[in-house]
Structure formats: C-alpha cells, structure tokens
Design an enzyme around this catalytic site. Structure first.
Site, PDB file in Angstrom:
ATOM      1  N   HIS A  25      13.008 -16.958 -19.523  1.00  0.00           N
ATOM      2  CA  HIS A  25      12.393 -17.819 -21.252  1.00  0.00           C
ATOM      3  C   HIS A  25      11.429 -18.880 -20.469  1.00  0.00           C
ATOM      4  CE1 HIS A  25      16.453 -16.497 -21.198  1.00  0.00           C
ATOM      5  NE2 HIS A  25      16.586 -16.417 -22.275  1.00  0.00           N
ATOM      6  N   ASP A  53      11.623 -17.875 -14.483  1.00  0.00           N
ATOM      7  CA  ASP A  53      12.219 -17.184 -15.574  1.00  0.00           C
ATOM      8  C   ASP A  53      12.802 -16.302 -16.885  1.00  0.00           C
ATOM      9  OD1 ASP A  53      15.478 -18.229 -15.844  1.00  0.00           O
ATOM     10  OD2 ASP A  53      14.699 -17.966 -18.013  1.00  0.00           O
ATOM     11  N   HIS A  69      14.371 -26.383 -19.944  1.00  0.00           N
ATOM     12  CA  HIS A  69      14.421 -26.057 -21.497  1.00  0.00           C
ATOM     13  C   HIS A  69      15.072 -26.918 -22.171  1.00  0.00           C
ATOM     14  CE1 HIS A  69      14.547 -22.008 -21.874  1.00  0.00           C
ATOM     15  NE2 HIS A  69      15.469 -21.881 -21.178  1.00  0.00           N
TER      16      HIS A  69
END
Ligand code: SP5
Ligand code: ZN
Length: 322
Positions: free
Chosen positions: A178, A176, A142
C-alpha cells in the site's frame, strides 16, 4: 577491524497489548488482518533460521513523536486507549482517515513501543551498525500528522527518518503493498528526506487518496517524492525492474541513511494484497537494496499471510546478514 555485521533485531513483547479483533470493511466487521501472531511468527522464523540478534528497545522521549505528529493527536490516542477496558474497542469519529484502525486498551502503549523500536534502530545506525531491523507492530506508514488509519497509529518510519535527518540525508524506500500516504505527507515539502514508494495502483487499492505518479512533492520538496504504482498483474520480473529504477533515484540523491518501510503484503498469497510476487523475490529485493551499501534501517510495515510471513522476512534480511 572487522565490523560486526549481524542484523540487529529490535523487538518488544509490548506489541501484544494491541490486539484488535475486527476492522470495519464496507460497513461490516471482518476479522482484523493486523494480528499479534504476525510479529510472533516473524520472531520464530528468525530464531529457527539463525538470522540476526535480538535487542530490546530503549525508551525515547515523546518529543521525537511530536516532531511528526500533532501533540493533541498523540494525547488523543493515549487518553482514549487508557480509558478503554481490556477487550473494549473505539472507532473514533475524528483523527482518523478510515475504519481500519480501531483504538483498543493497549493501542497507545503498543504504538509507543513500536516508535521506541524504530528510534532504537535509528540510534544504532548512528552508532555505526550497518543494518538494523525494527520489528514494529502496529505498523506506521499510513499514520499522518494528525490521523490514524490502515492499521497505523504513529508513523514509526517517519519518526525514525526525521531523527536520522538531523545527522544527514535520508532516503525512505517504501515497499509495502500500500502507498505510505502518512510518510509521503510528512516529508512532502522537505528536500532532506527523499520518499520513494512502490505500491499497488491507488485507483483500485487502499489508500486510494495518494500514490500517483504526479505526486512529486511541493515547495522545496518538489522532486523529492517518487511514486511507482504497479498494476494488478505485476510479477517478480517487472517488480525487480521497477525496484532498480527506484534504487537509481535513491543513488542519485546520495543519502547518508536508508530507511526501508518493509511490507510483505506484496506476496501473491497475501490475504489483502493483489500482486503476484513469489517467495524468492524478497531475497532478490534484499540483495539489490543491500547493494547500495548504505547504513540501512528496516522498519516492519504490512504482510498478513501468517503461514509465509516469517519466511519472507528471513529471505529479505538474509541479504543484509553477512
Ligand atoms: C500497514 C498496512 O499494510 N495497512 C493496510 C491497510 C489496508 N486496509 C484496507 C484493506 C481493505 C481490504 N479489503 C479487502 C477485502 C477482502 N475481502
Ligand atoms: Zn500494506
């Protein structure tokens, strides 16, 4: 000659320096999911199960990090971490995308060490190791060019992929729960690094801002980003079929190196995930991915069920530990 095929595990206890207690969710402090125990339970399981062999990271110069992150952002993480006393926490008001990545006194040192784990793994891949697992903590996917968020500070997978890209074509497969908004952003206009991600539907899941099918890359990078958003009820069967589609895309690209952003928050008992995958799927994912027969660098991302996390990683890595 028979090649040494045991998976190398790159681990440093430096990750213990980053120990955030709370994340801010909906304006309220809640228990931070990205705990030190995550890496410790993974190491314990690998040891008990006799998977892989542990190697310490070596120190790499910061220029590899600056190739991905704004130097001013990196300096910000370093200086703010250094200014904090043990146990003190800072929620910065800039260089952030959300309230999930507080800066603690050890955040910089731990994050830099995680980058070293990723780069050490990448250099071992260049040294002809087939599979390396970098147990990076904090995670990275991220983190974007000049922002932290979603428990991530520096983008371990992006830094390692960029390092490998000097030697050949790189495919990044992000599994993942996300969407890896940071990694996608970093490589969005490049055609020498393919980004392919399976993740929960961003309409209703973190990071909300990215991960949709229509995001395909830009400029020279158009056609080198692939997103596979998954609906809430996705179980093993659908997941494995989508993964096979993603692997076909990777095969067509014919990469020299494969980097996996390996999150285990897709597990049905994960405290922050919402898919329905069960334990056995991770071994199957590992087998399908290992079937590509590419030099593979596996980078640890999310996965928050402390009771099961070690077992999930063992299942996945066993497919490569022949
Ligand atoms: C690396 C990684 O997996 N980062 C994930 C960051 C997601 N953080 C946002 C989580 C918001 C979860 N809100 C659920 C509230 C449950 N009560
Ligand atoms: Zn995640």
């Amino acid at each position: 000659m028979h090649q040494e095929a045991a998976v190398n595990i790159i681990y440093s206890s430096d990750h213990l320096l980053h120990d955030p207690q709370f994340e801010i969710n909906d304006g309220l402090p809640v228990d931070h999911a990205e705990k030190v125990e995550r890496a410790e339970t993974i190491m314990a399981s690998l040891k008990v199960e006799g998977v892989g062999r542990k190697v310490p990271p070596r120190r790499f110069p910061l220029r590899h990090t600056y190739a991905i992150h704004d130097k001013a952002y990196v300096d910000f993480v370093r200086t703010r971490s250094d200014q904090l006393a043990l146990g003190e926490v800072l929620y910065p008001s800039f260089y952030i995308t959300d309230t999930y990545a507080p800066v603690t006194s050890g955040s910089y040192l731990a994050s830099r060490s995680a980058v070293d784990c990723a780069l050490t793994g990448a250099s071992m891949i260049l040294g002809n190791q087939r599979t390396v697992y970098s147990l990076c903590r904090p995670p990275g996917h991220h983190a974007a060019h000049s922002s932290m968020g979603g428990y991530c500070y520096f983008n371990n997978a992006a830094i390692a992929s960029n390092y490998l890209s000097a030697h050949g074509k790189v495919a990044v497969l992000d599994i993942d729960y996300h969407h890896g908004n940071g990694t996608q952003e970093v490589f969005y206009d490049r055609n020498d690094v393919l980004y392919v991600s399976l993740h929960a539907d961003p309409d209703t899941n973190y990071p909300y801002i990215s991960g949709r099918v229509g995001e395909r890359g830009s400029g020279a990078g158009f056609g080198y980003t692939y997103n596979y958003p998954l609906s809430k009820n996705t179980g093993n069967g659908i997941y494995l079929r989508v993964l096979q589609d993603a692997l076909e895309v990777i095969k067509k690209f014919s990469p020299d190196y494969l980097v996996i952003s390996a999150g285990f928050d897709t597990f049905n008992l994960d405290p922050i995930g919402g898919l329905r995958l069960t334990e056995s799927v991770y071994a199957q994912c590992g087998q399908l991915i290992a079937g590509l027969e590419l030099p593979t660098l596996i980078i640890q991302e999310g996965g928050y069920n402390l009771e099961h996390l070690g077992g999930l990683v063992v299942g996945f890595l066993r497919a490569f530990d022949l």
